[in-house]
Design a protein around this motif. Sequence first.
Motif, PDB file in Angstrom:
ATOM      1  N   GLU A 548      12.779  -6.951   0.052  1.00  0.00           N
ATOM      2  CA  GLU A 548      11.396  -6.910  -0.404  1.00  0.00           C
ATOM      3  C   GLU A 548      10.489  -6.336   0.685  1.00  0.00           C
ATOM      4  OE1 GLU A 548      10.242 -10.703  -1.747  1.00  0.00           O
ATOM      5  OE2 GLU A 548      11.497 -10.650  -3.572  1.00  0.00           O
ATOM      6  N   ALA A 549      10.738  -6.709   1.942  1.00  0.00           N
ATOM      7  CA  ALA A 549       9.935  -6.162   3.036  1.00  0.00           C
ATOM      8  C   ALA A 549      10.096  -4.647   3.135  1.00  0.00           C
ATOM      9  CB  ALA A 549      10.326  -6.836   4.361  1.00  0.00           C
ATOM     10  N   LEU A 550      11.353  -4.180   2.970  1.00  0.00           N
ATOM     11  CA  LEU A 550      11.604  -2.735   3.014  1.00  0.00           C
ATOM     12  C   LEU A 550      10.901  -2.026   1.853  1.00  0.00           C
ATOM     13  CD1 LEU A 550      13.141  -0.414   4.356  1.00  0.00           C
ATOM     14  CD2 LEU A 550      15.085  -0.948   2.890  1.00  0.00           C
ATOM     15  N   LEU A 551      10.931  -2.635   0.662  1.00  0.00           N
ATOM     16  CA  LEU A 551      10.259  -2.043  -0.498  1.00  0.00           C
ATOM     17  C   LEU A 551       8.749  -1.975  -0.274  1.00  0.00           C
ATOM     18  CD1 LEU A 551      12.179  -3.708  -3.458  1.00  0.00           C
ATOM     19  CD2 LEU A 551      12.295  -1.324  -2.738  1.00  0.00           C
ATOM     20  N   ILE A 552       8.163  -3.024   0.319  1.00  0.00           N
ATOM     21  CA  ILE A 552       6.719  -3.035   0.572  1.00  0.00           C
ATOM     22  C   ILE A 552       6.340  -1.923   1.542  1.00  0.00           C
ATOM     23  CG2 ILE A 552       4.876  -4.375   1.653  1.00  0.00           C
ATOM     24  CD1 ILE A 552       6.238  -6.870   0.443  1.00  0.00           C
ATOM     25  N   GLY A 553       7.170  -1.715   2.570  1.00  0.00           N
ATOM     26  CA  GLY A 553       6.879  -0.647   3.530  1.00  0.00           C
ATOM     27  C   GLY A 553       6.932   0.736   2.888  1.00  0.00           C
ATOM     28  N   ILE A 554       7.957   0.953   2.057  1.00  0.00           N
ATOM     29  CA  ILE A 554       8.084   2.271   1.416  1.00  0.00           C
ATOM     30  C   ILE A 554       6.943   2.504   0.441  1.00  0.00           C
ATOM     31  CG2 ILE A 554       9.547   3.651  -0.096  1.00  0.00           C
ATOM     32  CD1 ILE A 554      11.948   2.162   1.115  1.00  0.00           C
ATOM     33  N   ILE A 555       6.582   1.470  -0.355  1.00  0.00           N
ATOM     34  CA  ILE A 555       5.496   1.619  -1.337  1.00  0.00           C
ATOM     35  C   ILE A 555       4.167   1.837  -0.625  1.00  0.00           C
ATOM     36  CG2 ILE A 555       4.229   0.401  -3.137  1.00  0.00           C
ATOM     37  CD1 ILE A 555       6.885  -1.001  -3.853  1.00  0.00           C
ATOM     38  N   SER A 556       3.950   1.133   0.487  1.00  0.00           N
ATOM     39  CA  SER A 556       2.701   1.303   1.233  1.00  0.00           C
ATOM     40  C   SER A 556       2.576   2.729   1.756  1.00  0.00           C
ATOM     41  CB  SER A 556       2.649   0.308   2.392  1.00  0.00           C
ATOM     42  OG  SER A 556       2.738  -1.019   1.925  1.00  0.00           O
ATOM     43  N   THR A 557       3.668   3.257   2.290  1.00  0.00           N
ATOM     44  CA  THR A 557       3.640   4.642   2.802  1.00  0.00           C
ATOM     45  C   THR A 557       3.368   5.628   1.675  1.00  0.00           C
ATOM     46  OG1 THR A 557       5.246   3.978   4.464  1.00  0.00           O
ATOM     47  CG2 THR A 557       4.920   6.330   4.156  1.00  0.00           C
ATOM     48  N   PHE A 558       4.021   5.408   0.506  1.00  0.00           N
ATOM     49  CA  PHE A 558       3.869   6.321  -0.630  1.00  0.00           C
ATOM     50  C   PHE A 558       2.432   6.307  -1.152  1.00  0.00           C
ATOM     51  CE2 PHE A 558       4.049   7.188  -5.184  1.00  0.00           C
ATOM     52  CZ  PHE A 558       4.680   8.423  -5.192  1.00  0.00           C
ATOM     53  N   HIS A 560      -0.253   5.318   0.503  1.00  0.00           N
ATOM     54  CA  HIS A 560      -1.173   5.805   1.531  1.00  0.00           C
ATOM     55  C   HIS A 560      -1.237   7.337   1.510  1.00  0.00           C
ATOM     56  CE1 HIS A 560      -3.553   5.707   5.157  1.00  0.00           C
ATOM     57  NE2 HIS A 560      -2.681   6.504   5.778  1.00  0.00           N
ATOM     58  N   VAL A 561      -0.119   7.979   1.188  1.00  0.00           N
ATOM     59  CA  VAL A 561      -0.113   9.446   1.092  1.00  0.00           C
ATOM     60  C   VAL A 561      -0.889   9.891  -0.149  1.00  0.00           C
ATOM     61  CG1 VAL A 561       1.389  11.455   0.836  1.00  0.00           C
ATOM     62  CG2 VAL A 561       2.041   9.639   2.362  1.00  0.00           C
ATOM     63  N   HIS A 562      -0.931   9.061  -1.197  1.00  0.00           N
ATOM     64  CA  HIS A 562      -1.654   9.378  -2.430  1.00  0.00           C
ATOM     65  C   HIS A 562      -2.956   8.577  -2.442  1.00  0.00           C
ATOM     66  CE1 HIS A 562       2.465  10.486  -3.310  1.00  0.00           C
ATOM     67  NE2 HIS A 562       2.006  11.308  -4.259  1.00  0.00           N
ATOM     68  N   PRO A 563      -4.045   9.088  -1.905  1.00  0.00           N
ATOM     69  CA  PRO A 563      -5.286   8.293  -1.803  1.00  0.00           C
ATOM     70  C   PRO A 563      -5.918   7.997  -3.157  1.00  0.00           C
ATOM     71  CG  PRO A 563      -5.691  10.563  -1.141  1.00  0.00           C
ATOM     72  CD  PRO A 563      -4.228  10.440  -1.334  1.00  0.00           C
ATOM     73  N   PHE A 564      -5.651   8.825  -4.182  1.00  0.00           N
ATOM     74  CA  PHE A 564      -6.230   8.571  -5.500  1.00  0.00           C
ATOM     75  C   PHE A 564      -5.384   7.622  -6.327  1.00  0.00           C
ATOM     76  CE2 PHE A 564      -7.827  12.729  -4.215  1.00  0.00           C
ATOM     77  CZ  PHE A 564      -9.188  12.517  -4.303  1.00  0.00           C
ATOM     78  N   GLY A 565      -4.331   7.114  -5.748  1.00  0.00           N
ATOM     79  CA  GLY A 565      -3.502   6.146  -6.448  1.00  0.00           C
ATOM     80  C   GLY A 565      -2.388   6.798  -7.264  1.00  0.00           C
TER      81      GLY A 565
END
Length: 624
Positions: A548-558, A560-565
């Motif tokens: 779950e921690a790894l998934l949260i990190g990957i989703i946060s990075t993804f 953050h790259v897409h500022p409009f969501g």
Amino acid sequence: MDAAAEDLGTLSLDTTQLNMAVTDPAAWATAMNNLGIVPVGLAGQQLVTDSICVRGFDPALGMMPGITPLNPLLPGMGLVPQPPAAEGPVLKEIIHCKSCTLFPPNPNLPPPSTRERPPGCKTVFVGGLPENATEELIQEVFEQCGDITAIRKSKKNFCHIRFAEEFMVDKAIYLSGYRMRLGSSTDKKDSGRLHVDFARARDDFYEWECRQRMLAREERHRRKMEEDRMRPPSPPAIMHHSEHEAMLLAEKLKDDSKFSEATTVLLTWIERGEVNRRTANQFYSMVQLANSHVRRLMNEKATHEQEMEQAKENFKTALMGILTQFEQIVAVFNASTRQKAWDHFSKAQRKNIDIWRKHSEELRNAQNEQLMGIRREEEMEMSDDDSTGDPSNKRPRLEEESALAAQAYALKEENDSLRWQLDAYRNEVELLKQEKGQLFRTEESLTKDQQMQFLQQTLQGMQQQLLKIQEELNNKKSELEQAREEQTHTQAMLKILQEQFKKNAKELAETNGRNEPQEINVMTLPLVNQDREKNSEKRSQPLKSEKEALLIGIISTFLHVHPFGANIEYLWSYMQQLDSRISASEIEMLLLRLPRMFKQEFSGVGAMLEKRWKFCAFEGIKTT
């Protein structure tokens, strides 16, 4: 053939056939003495015995219509087999005729040589004739070998004789090496040593070629008849297109029994290019008729599937009945092995009961495994049905509920199976305790104590597994309740958004007379967000695993790259490249558990309304 060879080998033993009458017996005895041969009885004799050829062979057999003549050159088809090599030389006999006498050659000399037999040979070369020999004399000597069709005599003491059949040549070859003497004269012109050999004649070869061609034609005809018999029947001819034929074909397309035949004709017409502007409507109606059978075929498929499911259910119920009967049989055997009844059985009876009990237990376990396999297949089919849904479905909550229900059902089934196993272990432990209390403390009892300890350990492990499964079941139930609450919240949110959208549309219509609606900026709902924050604080739990921690990190990075969501489908498609087993519901549950890091916003108008997730962890840091 063997009988003919034996007759040929024993030809020299038949001396009773020399019955030819001689006018001057004294002259004949003198001639025999001069040659060093003992005189024998003379009364008359056949020139060459029939035992040389095949016994009972009819020369006219090959001339009968409908019967193919035999080829003596083929392997195993020779009319006169080679005599077996005997240890001693074959003795030939004296042959007497009316005008001459034939004396056999010296048996110690090698047999006369012959050339290779040409195919279809009916002609022989006869050399070494006496100078005074006439054509009538040659006819007299060789006509006993068979019917002679032609004799060509030369002035140089040789001739060619052509017989009617090929097997007659073998009789003539037998006379090779004989010495011919005319009457009782001792003149050199009246005697000569015969040399009979095969001769090559064009007529013989031509007849043989004709016969071979006839055999080849018969063989080709036979093969053609066989191929025609084995060839599958050709399909029926397709009629040409016309208005009348099209009307008949339309009627056939309506009939279920003639549908396959009619579709074949329709397909052939379309491939031939019969469709044009004049016949397009007609062909369209026929294609429409063909399409009308789709519903019928699907109904038939559904009925067959229903029958198959019914058969599966019947098999499952029958298997359950068989399994219960096996359980009853095993219970009978277990009861008979107890001390009260066991002591009354003899040793042989105890042995048989033990064997039967083990066999019934093995069969029961096999049936139980089969039943569990059927249940696992049903669970897999249910999971496949859930996973084959459209990823762009706008009702993810319902899918999540069905998945959770399927998992809860699977956990219940596993719980029931573990309970059955636990009951079986308890029964075995009780039996072991009874045996332990009744038997002495020997080495066997010590081993049974060890087995009991092992079974107790296994029971403790099974109880721990049951507790874990119950905890997981409770967690799944709580997640299901949370999902239902979130569904109610989303429905309320949608109602509020619809009301605001209607108000904004009315205001825009009043202020501006434009036909095209303007895009509505991103709307935030403070009340709903406050309720969501309250619920999220209630649901906020620490991370359960490293995954779950790894998934949260990957989703946060993804994000953050897409500022409009990004919407949940886009995010799920990206995460599936990293882990194919993850589902959209798991990602959404993880995002809902962390409201301070991820927030959900709506953008768009009407049918273009879209739900997007954004990364908001840095906003919380800035505000603090």
